[in-house]
Design a protein around this motif. Structure first.
Motif, PDB file in Angstrom:
ATOM      1  N   UNK A   1       0.842  -1.208   0.000  1.00 30.49           N
ATOM      2  CA  UNK A   1       0.000   0.000   0.000  1.00 30.49           C
ATOM      3  C   UNK A   1       0.868   1.246   0.000  1.00 30.49           C
ATOM      4  N   UNK A   2       1.903   1.273   0.838  1.00 27.04           N
ATOM      5  CA  UNK A   2       2.780   2.448   0.926  1.00 27.04           C
ATOM      6  C   UNK A   2       3.457   2.719  -0.410  1.00 27.04           C
ATOM      7  N   UNK A   3       3.840   1.672  -1.105  1.00 29.08           N
ATOM      8  CA  UNK A   3       4.505   1.828  -2.404  1.00 29.08           C
ATOM      9  C   UNK A   3       3.588   2.491  -3.425  1.00 29.08           C
ATOM     10  N   UNK A   4       2.330   2.079  -3.471  1.00 27.46           N
ATOM     11  CA  UNK A   4       1.418   2.549  -4.506  1.00 27.46           C
ATOM     12  C   UNK A   4       0.565   3.743  -4.085  1.00 27.46           C
ATOM     13  N   UNK A   5       0.550   4.056  -2.813  1.00 28.50           N
ATOM     14  CA  UNK A   5      -0.280   5.160  -2.328  1.00 28.50           C
ATOM     15  C   UNK A   5       0.283   6.501  -2.782  1.00 28.50           C
ATOM     16  N   UNK A   6      -0.613   7.459  -2.918  1.00 29.62           N
ATOM     17  CA  UNK A   6      -0.214   8.833  -3.227  1.00 29.62           C
ATOM     18  C   UNK A   6       0.367   9.507  -1.991  1.00 29.62           C
ATOM     19  N   UNK A   7      -0.092   9.100  -0.826  1.00 26.77           N
ATOM     20  CA  UNK A   7       0.405   9.663   0.421  1.00 26.77           C
ATOM     21  C   UNK A   7       0.460   8.594   1.490  1.00 26.77           C
ATOM     22  N   UNK A   8       1.496   8.671   2.331  1.00 27.48           N
ATOM     23  CA  UNK A   8       1.666   7.724   3.433  1.00 27.48           C
ATOM     24  C   UNK A   8       2.030   8.530   4.670  1.00 27.48           C
ATOM     25  N   UNK A   9       1.168   8.466   5.680  1.00 23.87           N
ATOM     26  CA  UNK A   9       1.302   9.294   6.876  1.00 23.87           C
ATOM     27  C   UNK A   9       1.308   8.404   8.100  1.00 23.87           C
TER      28      UNK A   9
ATOM     29  N   UNK B   1       1.802   9.954  15.213  1.00 24.84           N
ATOM     30  CA  UNK B   1       2.495   9.644  16.455  1.00 24.84           C
ATOM     31  C   UNK B   1       2.043  10.648  17.504  1.00 24.84           C
ATOM     32  N   UNK B   2       1.396  10.174  18.557  1.00 24.37           N
ATOM     33  CA  UNK B   2       0.893  11.053  19.625  1.00 24.37           C
ATOM     34  C   UNK B   2       0.073  12.208  19.064  1.00 24.37           C
ATOM     35  N   UNK B   3      -0.744  11.914  18.063  1.00 24.43           N
ATOM     36  CA  UNK B   3      -1.615  12.925  17.464  1.00 24.43           C
ATOM     37  C   UNK B   3      -0.938  13.812  16.438  1.00 24.43           C
ATOM     38  N   UNK B   4       0.340  13.597  16.191  1.00 24.61           N
ATOM     39  CA  UNK B   4       1.086  14.430  15.246  1.00 24.61           C
ATOM     40  C   UNK B   4       1.307  13.642  13.957  1.00 24.61           C
ATOM     41  N   UNK B   5       0.798  14.141  12.825  1.00 26.56           N
ATOM     42  CA  UNK B   5       1.015  13.440  11.560  1.00 26.56           C
ATOM     43  C   UNK B   5       2.432  13.675  11.025  1.00 26.56           C
ATOM     44  N   UNK B   6       3.079  12.594  10.653  1.00 25.28           N
ATOM     45  CA  UNK B   6       4.406  12.651  10.046  1.00 25.28           C
ATOM     46  C   UNK B   6       4.258  12.101   8.629  1.00 25.28           C
ATOM     47  N   UNK B   7       4.514  12.947   7.654  1.00 29.84           N
ATOM     48  CA  UNK B   7       4.347  12.557   6.261  1.00 29.84           C
ATOM     49  C   UNK B   7       5.611  11.845   5.796  1.00 29.84           C
ATOM     50  N   UNK B   8       5.452  10.595   5.386  1.00 24.93           N
ATOM     51  CA  UNK B   8       6.579   9.817   4.872  1.00 24.93           C
ATOM     52  C   UNK B   8       6.602   9.820   3.348  1.00 24.93           C
ATOM     53  N   UNK B   9       5.448  10.051   2.747  1.00 23.17           N
ATOM     54  CA  UNK B   9       5.365  10.079   1.286  1.00 23.17           C
ATOM     55  C   UNK B   9       4.231  11.024   0.920  1.00 23.17           C
ATOM     56  N   UNK B  10       4.521  11.918   0.011  1.00 27.49           N
ATOM     57  CA  UNK B  10       3.495  12.871  -0.414  1.00 27.49           C
ATOM     58  C   UNK B  10       3.737  13.221  -1.872  1.00 27.49           C
ATOM     59  N   UNK B  11       2.855  12.757  -2.729  1.00 25.35           N
ATOM     60  CA  UNK B  11       2.928  13.104  -4.139  1.00 25.35           C
ATOM     61  C   UNK B  11       2.474  14.551  -4.294  1.00 25.35           C
ATOM     62  N   UNK B  12       2.909  15.217  -5.331  1.00 30.09           N
ATOM     63  CA  UNK B  12       2.622  16.637  -5.481  1.00 30.09           C
ATOM     64  C   UNK B  12       1.121  16.946  -5.547  1.00 30.09           C
ATOM     65  N   UNK B  13       0.327  16.033  -6.082  1.00 27.51           N
ATOM     66  CA  UNK B  13      -1.114  16.281  -6.162  1.00 27.51           C
ATOM     67  C   UNK B  13      -1.841  15.926  -4.870  1.00 27.51           C
ATOM     68  N   UNK B  14      -1.171  15.212  -3.994  1.00 27.94           N
ATOM     69  CA  UNK B  14      -1.785  14.722  -2.762  1.00 27.94           C
ATOM     70  C   UNK B  14      -2.151  15.893  -1.853  1.00 27.94           C
ATOM     71  N   UNK B  15      -3.363  15.895  -1.340  1.00 28.44           N
ATOM     72  CA  UNK B  15      -3.862  17.005  -0.536  1.00 28.44           C
ATOM     73  C   UNK B  15      -3.569  16.835   0.956  1.00 28.44           C
ATOM     74  N   UNK B  16      -2.829  15.839   1.353  1.00 24.22           N
ATOM     75  CA  UNK B  16      -2.592  15.601   2.776  1.00 24.22           C
ATOM     76  C   UNK B  16      -1.677  16.636   3.371  1.00 24.22           C
TER      77      UNK B  16
END
Length: 179
Positions: A153-161, A164-179
């Motif tokens: 899923x992480x490989x093919x997803x547009x975004x992978x977040x 941690x303790x309520x704080x989102x850490x973006x590990x993958x974010x494609x340019x079109x991804x709105x995350x």
């Protein structure tokens, strides 16, 4: 768009995933619920998640197995699938002796089914791989299966977040991804 949200138990990943679905605006919202109500703990967890979604106009689709059978009515809908680790457990521990790879392939085929029917998919999964526990061989095979699914899923997803303790850490974010 396809996004994956992970985190430990109580990390805030579910609230974050719901928030992302809400930010997609006024569109049909589906909640694909994978937990089976087996005991008091699961009953309380289901109730808590239903309360979190109250008033957010989600149509709940109970789907503890067989994502390939999910049919959506709206093509540009937003889908929140909660939670991959439950779905994986339901499919893997069904008593039919599947290998981790067979179970992973079945679940990922089901995800493709949903992705082909919606505009946006957010999948919540659990980060359980750093838990210190002595596990039997069968439980280790479940972890192997979930690891396969999460990695693909992480490989093919547009975004992978990771939350941690309520704080989102973006590990993958494609340019079109709105995350």
């Amino acid at each position: 768009m396809f996004w994956v949200v992970t985190g430990g138990s109580g990390s805030g990943k579910s609230a974050y995933a719901e928030q992302k679905i809400m930010e997609l605006g006024n569109r049909k919202r589906y909640y694909v619920a994978t937990m089976e109500c087996m005991d008091e703990e699961s009953k309380n967890r289901i109730k808590r998640h239903r309360n979190m979604r109250a008033g957010k106009q989600f149509e709940t689709l109970e789907c503890p197995r067989n994502l390939d059978k999910v049919v959506l009515k709206e093509k540009e809908s937003a889908v929140l699938l909660e939670c991959m680790s439950n779905l994986c457990a339901n499919e893997f521990f069904d008593g039919k002796g599947h290998t981790p790879a067979e179970t992973a392939d079945k679940i990922l085929h089901g995800l493709e089914n949903i992705l082909g029917q919606c505009g946006h998919l957010v999948v919540v999964t659990n980060e359980i791989f750093s838990d210190a526990a002595d596990l039997d061989e069968y439980s280790l095979k479940y972890l192997e299966c979930l690891g396969m699914i999460n990695s693909r899923m992480a490989k093919y997803a547009d975004g992978f977040i990771e939350v941690v303790y309520g704080i989102p850490i973006v590990h993958k974010k494609e340019k079109e991804c709105m995350l």
